[in-house]
Write an enzyme that holds these catalytic residues in place. Structure first.
Site, PDB file in Angstrom:
ATOM      1  N   THR A 294     -17.553 -12.569  -9.538  1.00 28.15           N
ATOM      2  CA  THR A 294     -16.340 -13.265  -9.093  1.00 28.15           C
ATOM      3  C   THR A 294     -16.418 -13.537  -7.595  1.00 28.15           C
ATOM      4  O   THR A 294     -16.074 -14.626  -7.131  1.00 28.15           O
ATOM      5  CB  THR A 294     -15.086 -12.445  -9.467  1.00 28.15           C
TER       6      THR A 294
ATOM      7  N   ASN B  91     -20.275 -16.481 -22.069  1.00 31.00           N
ATOM      8  CA  ASN B  91     -19.996 -15.077 -22.349  1.00 31.00           C
ATOM      9  C   ASN B  91     -19.317 -14.852 -23.698  1.00 31.00           C
ATOM     10  O   ASN B  91     -19.460 -13.805 -24.302  1.00 31.00           O
ATOM     11  CB  ASN B  91     -19.132 -14.472 -21.237  1.00 31.00           C
TER      12      ASN B  91
ATOM     13  N   GLN C   7     -24.566 -14.142 -17.605  1.00 30.65           N
ATOM     14  CA  GLN C   7     -25.054 -13.735 -18.932  1.00 30.65           C
ATOM     15  C   GLN C   7     -26.546 -14.033 -19.113  1.00 30.65           C
ATOM     16  O   GLN C   7     -27.103 -13.749 -20.176  1.00 30.65           O
ATOM     17  CB  GLN C   7     -24.232 -14.429 -20.031  1.00 30.65           C
TER      18      GLN C   7
ATOM     19  N   SER D 296     -23.903 -10.618 -11.880  1.00 31.28           N
ATOM     20  CA  SER D 296     -23.055  -9.430 -11.923  1.00 31.28           C
ATOM     21  C   SER D 296     -23.859  -8.258 -12.464  1.00 31.28           C
ATOM     22  O   SER D 296     -24.495  -8.378 -13.512  1.00 31.28           O
ATOM     23  CB  SER D 296     -21.868  -9.714 -12.842  1.00 31.28           C
ATOM     24  N   GLY D 297     -23.830  -7.115 -11.751  1.00 26.66           N
ATOM     25  CA  GLY D 297     -24.634  -5.959 -12.164  1.00 26.66           C
ATOM     26  C   GLY D 297     -24.179  -5.347 -13.477  1.00 26.66           C
ATOM     27  O   GLY D 297     -25.004  -4.963 -14.312  1.00 26.66           O
TER      28      GLY D 297
ATOM     29  N   THR E  87     -19.603  -2.528   5.090  1.00 25.65           N
ATOM     30  CA  THR E  87     -20.719  -1.611   4.827  1.00 25.65           C
ATOM     31  C   THR E  87     -21.145  -1.737   3.367  1.00 25.65           C
ATOM     32  O   THR E  87     -20.315  -1.788   2.470  1.00 25.65           O
ATOM     33  CB  THR E  87     -20.297  -0.163   5.165  1.00 25.65           C
TER      34      THR E  87
ATOM     35  N   CYS F  25      -6.416 -11.201 -26.685  1.00 27.81           N
ATOM     36  CA  CYS F  25      -5.688 -10.722 -27.861  1.00 27.81           C
ATOM     37  C   CYS F  25      -4.427  -9.998 -27.429  1.00 27.81           C
ATOM     38  O   CYS F  25      -4.496  -9.026 -26.705  1.00 27.81           O
ATOM     39  CB  CYS F  25      -6.592  -9.773 -28.622  1.00 27.81           C
TER      40      CYS F  25
HETATM   41  N1  PLP Z   1     -18.948 -15.196 -15.273  1.00 32.37           N
HETATM   42  C1  PLP Z   1     -19.218 -14.809 -16.517  1.00 32.37           C
HETATM   43  C2  PLP Z   1     -19.953 -15.729 -17.435  1.00 32.37           C
HETATM   44  C3  PLP Z   1     -18.812 -13.548 -16.954  1.00 32.37           C
HETATM   45  O1  PLP Z   1     -19.090 -13.164 -18.202  1.00 32.37           O
HETATM   46  C4  PLP Z   1     -18.120 -12.709 -16.056  1.00 32.37           C
HETATM   47  C5  PLP Z   1     -17.614 -11.400 -16.504  1.00 32.37           C
HETATM   48  O2  PLP Z   1     -16.782 -11.309 -17.396  1.00 32.37           O
HETATM   49  C6  PLP Z   1     -17.870 -13.149 -14.755  1.00 32.37           C
HETATM   50  C7  PLP Z   1     -18.300 -14.401 -14.391  1.00 32.37           C
HETATM   51  C8  PLP Z   1     -17.174 -12.269 -13.737  1.00 32.37           C
HETATM   52  O3  PLP Z   1     -18.045 -11.235 -13.349  1.00 32.37           O
HETATM   53  P1  PLP Z   1     -17.593  -9.964 -12.487  1.00 32.37           P
HETATM   54  O4  PLP Z   1     -16.941  -9.032 -13.437  1.00 32.37           O
HETATM   55  O5  PLP Z   1     -18.848  -9.383 -11.936  1.00 32.37           O
HETATM   56  O6  PLP Z   1     -16.713 -10.430 -11.392  1.00 32.37           O
END
Ligand code: PLP
Length: 704
Positions: free
Chosen positions: A73, A161, A191, A211-212, A249, A338
């Site tokens: 994000t 996702n 993904q 994203s880790g 940091t 949901c």
């Molecule tokens: N983009 C996709 C395709 C995702 O699946 C996600 C996580 O749900 C995000 C962005 C956001 O990632 P993060 O949780 O690292 O901010």
């Protein structure tokens, strides 16, 4: 259940033991600040540098930048801010930059929301434009080709996702190269990491966030790739860390953990490759198809990540499927947001043009590239068990009251319908069936071998007539000659307590008598024994009241026909409960209206000091079949919430005997406890937080 079968890897993943170890190391031994010039700091800096070097190699970053962020994000915000700032400058210098911010209609909300937010905040004045996708979820390149000359920025994820659909990045790159050579291009690669080959410097991609926690690193760590030469504006300014590109940091524990995952990716011997993962998907798909024969997969496998299966099952809402899977210890997610009562349709599946039942009934099952054959074996076995559980006959006689008669509640969208059935008489009557459940109800009624005597309405639901018609059609309308509100034309008559004569249908040893409402277009139905054609007030056990009893006048009108103990089954909740008695309505038993909640940590001691306490599992019967419940050595009695009304008399027979209701999350058990509480039971409890908090499911990493 021995352990969780975690099949929600697209939401987040467990942390790789090597990654957890690396994180712990940075907190214990190598805790320095990488900006410090002393040896402790230098050791931390070495960890940081090594992780970045690995990231560069794994992503194929070439001369591009790779910076560590808090997650995707943040990476997305940074990319959008960078692009918009540059576009504003170019436009101010007189260059035509296009007027559209184009994003794929199935992008993660972080993308569309960031574009809207920064466009507004910077007063950039671009127009947001969602690029449609086709039925498989792939971007419409024909439309992109049309729009591209107006594109200032284009955002197209690498893989989705929810569905796993893999984008045609080469196709998009070709369109952009030809039609929008100066538009900035962001590809959300969240993904893709570990599942698709990456060689970013050899692509036209300007920004790629990662994203880790989607690949076995902890939450709160991510990466952003920025192509060499692409504009960059820091989102966070301060002490100048990350070469001034992202101050603050560094999250060294997260970076070290991500570094360990990247090391595993680089070494190539930890994660399964595409073929092995595709074979696992085939096995899962086969198990799902065996369990739910009508299943429809929402994306063609050949265009999707092998680790994501998105599907829907006709007449099985995603909430029911989720409850069922959860009962079997299989953790999956709705393919859509949901809410408690009904699933909001998935905008991703809507964008693909799928019919409503598939967009709101979708379930996503996703696994990570660490999955082992043993893990998939166990997942398939549990999925098959769920299939068997869902096929069990629903309208079985209750074991608890020992009666041949049963009462099933049918709830949909805040309205309640009922099926009254009598196995001795091989007969059933449906009252106010919800239209959306018609096929399922018909299957249940037919599957139980019961003859349908009538499909009735109370007139409470304006759509009721349509719903009854749908159910009659689903039942083949066999033997049901329906008049007003579905009442059979050739019924008998009984005399009620006030001396009036009412039409009646016999069901087993009882009669169901019809009392017309004051308005002439509604009805209330009274069930009880009527020896010699008289249904006395004390003999009325059940009342199907529709919305009558929720109004004072309605309750008064009923008062002359029954005693305060008859159970009123409502068409919608009255005081938070689907069934009450007139006595309960009058005395408003618990003044506070608060459910008695039992904290999970209190349960063991409570059961020890209350030998007579009964644990009552209110999950549906198929959930209990998929995984039964025993807490602190005491087995729970299954009484599905949909059959609670049938058991109320039994429970009220011992109003001081403690009842602890349990379910998956604590919602259904709270409804059951409140219902009993309102009926005067002094010791009805709901186990707070449900089984999710009461049962220690150990996650067995070795099984992955
Ligand atoms: N983009 C996709 C395709 C995702 O699946 C996600 C996580 O749900 C995000 C962005 C956001 O990632 P993060 O949780 O690292 O901010």
């Amino acid at each position: 259940m021995s352990h969780d079968i975690y099949l929600d890897a697209n939401a987040t993943s467990p942390v790789l033991p090597a990654a957890a170890g690396a994180a712990l190391d940075t907190m214990r031994a190598c805790f320095g600040n990488p900006s410090s010039s002393h040896a402790t700091g230098l050791r931390a800096k070495a960890v940081l540098d090594e992780a970045r070097a690995r990231a560069r190699r794994v992503l194929g970053a070439g001369p591009g930048r790779v910076l560590f962020t808090s997650g995707a994000t943040e990476g997305i915000q940074t990319a959008v801010l960078s692009a918009l700032c540059a576009l504003r400058e170019r436009r101010a210098a007189g260059e035509p930059v296009g007027d559209l911010l184009i994003y794929g209609a199935t992008e993660h909300k972080a993308v569309s929301e960031s574009l809207a937010h920064w466009n507004r905040l910077l007063g950039a004045g671009f127009t947001l434009c969602a690029l449609p996708v086709d039925g498989a979820g792939r971007h419409r390149l024909d439309l992109l080709r049309e729009l591209a000359p107006r594109a200032a920025m284009v955002c197209t994820m690498a893989a989705n996702n929810e569905t796993g659909t893999i984008s045609d990045l080469d196709g998009i790159a070709a369109v952009l190269r030809e039609r929008a050579p100066r538009a900035y291009w962001m590809v959300d690669c969240v993904q893709a990491l570990g599942k698709l080959p990456l060689d970013l410097a050899n692509t036209r991609i300007d920004y790629a966030p990662f994203s880790g926690h989607k690949l076995y690193a902890p939450k709160g760590i991510g990466m952003l790739y920025v192509r060499d030469g692409a504009p960059y504006t820091p989102l966070i300014i301060g002490g100048g860390q990350e070469a001034g590109q992202r101050s603050g940091t560094e999250n060294m524990a997260g970076i070290a953990a991500l570094g360990a995952v990247l090391a595993a990716l680089e070494q190539g011997d930890t994660f399964r490759g595409h073929q092995a993962l595709a074979a696992m998907r085939e096995r899962l798909a086969a198990a799902l198809t065996e369990a739910f024969p009508g299943i429809v997969f929402n994306t063609p496998f050949e265009l999707a990540l092998p680790t994501t299966l998105n599907f829907a099952v006709p007449d099985l809402p995603s909430k029911d499927l989720l409850d069922l899977f959860d009962a079997a210890g299989v953790r999956v997610s709705a393919g859509s947001a949901c809410s408690a009562a009904k699933a909001a349709p998935s905008y991703v599946l809507q964008a693909m043009g799928l019919p409503a039942w598939r967009t709101s009934g979708a379930v996503r099952l996703s696994f990570g590239p660490l999955a082992t054959d043993e893990f998939i074996d166990e997942a398939c076995a549990r999925i098959r068990r769920c299939g068997q559980a869902v096929r069990r006959p629903a309208l079985t006689a209750s074991g608890l009251s020992g009666a041949q008669q049963g009462l099933q509640q049918l709830s949909f969208d805040g309205r309640h319908g009922w099926i009254l059935f009598d196995h001795a008489a091989h007969a059933c009557i449906a009252i106010d069936p919800p239209a959306a459940m018609a096929t399922r109800i018909a299957a249940q009624m037919q599957g139980s071998g019961l003859r349908t005597l009538a499909v009735l309405g109370t007139g409470a639901d304006p759509e009721g007539g349509d719903a009854r018609a749908v159910l009659r059609a689903a039942l083949g309308a066999a033997g049901v000659d329906a008049g007003t509100l579905g009442w059979p034309r050739d019924s008998a008559a009984v005399t009620l307590a006030d001396g009036s004569v009412a039409a009646a249908i016999a069901i087993g040893d009882d009669v169901l008598a019809r009392v017309s409402g004051m308005d002439g277009c509604s009805a209330v139905y009274l069930l009880g024994r009527a020896p010699k054609g008289r249904l006395d007030a004390a003999a009325v056990r059940l009342v199907f009241a529709g919305d009558t009893a929720s109004a004072d006048a309605g309750a008064q009108a009923l008062a002359g026909l029954l005693t305060g103990d008859a159970l009123l089954c409502h068409g919608a909740d009255v005081g938070g409960a689907s069934c009450t008695t007139l006595a309960g309505l009058r005395s408003a038993v618990d003044g506070t209206g608060e459910v008695r909640q039992m904290a999970p940590e209190r349960l063991e001691a409570f059961l020890r000091t209350h030998e007579d306490a009964v644990l009552v599992d209110v999950r549906e019967a198929c959930e209990c079949d998929a995984g039964s419940v025993s807490l602190h050595g005491r087995a729970a009695q299954p009484v599905p919430l949909s059959r609670l009304a049938e058991h109320i008399g039994h429970f009220l027979g011992a109003p001081q005997r403690p009842l602890v209701f349990v379910c998956r999350s604590g919602k259904r058990s709270a409804r059951a406890a409140l219902c009993l509480q309102r009926l005067g039971h002094a010791q009805a409890w709901s186990l707070a937080g449900g089984l999710a908090l009461a049962v220690q499911f150990d996650f067995d990493f070795a099984s992955l």
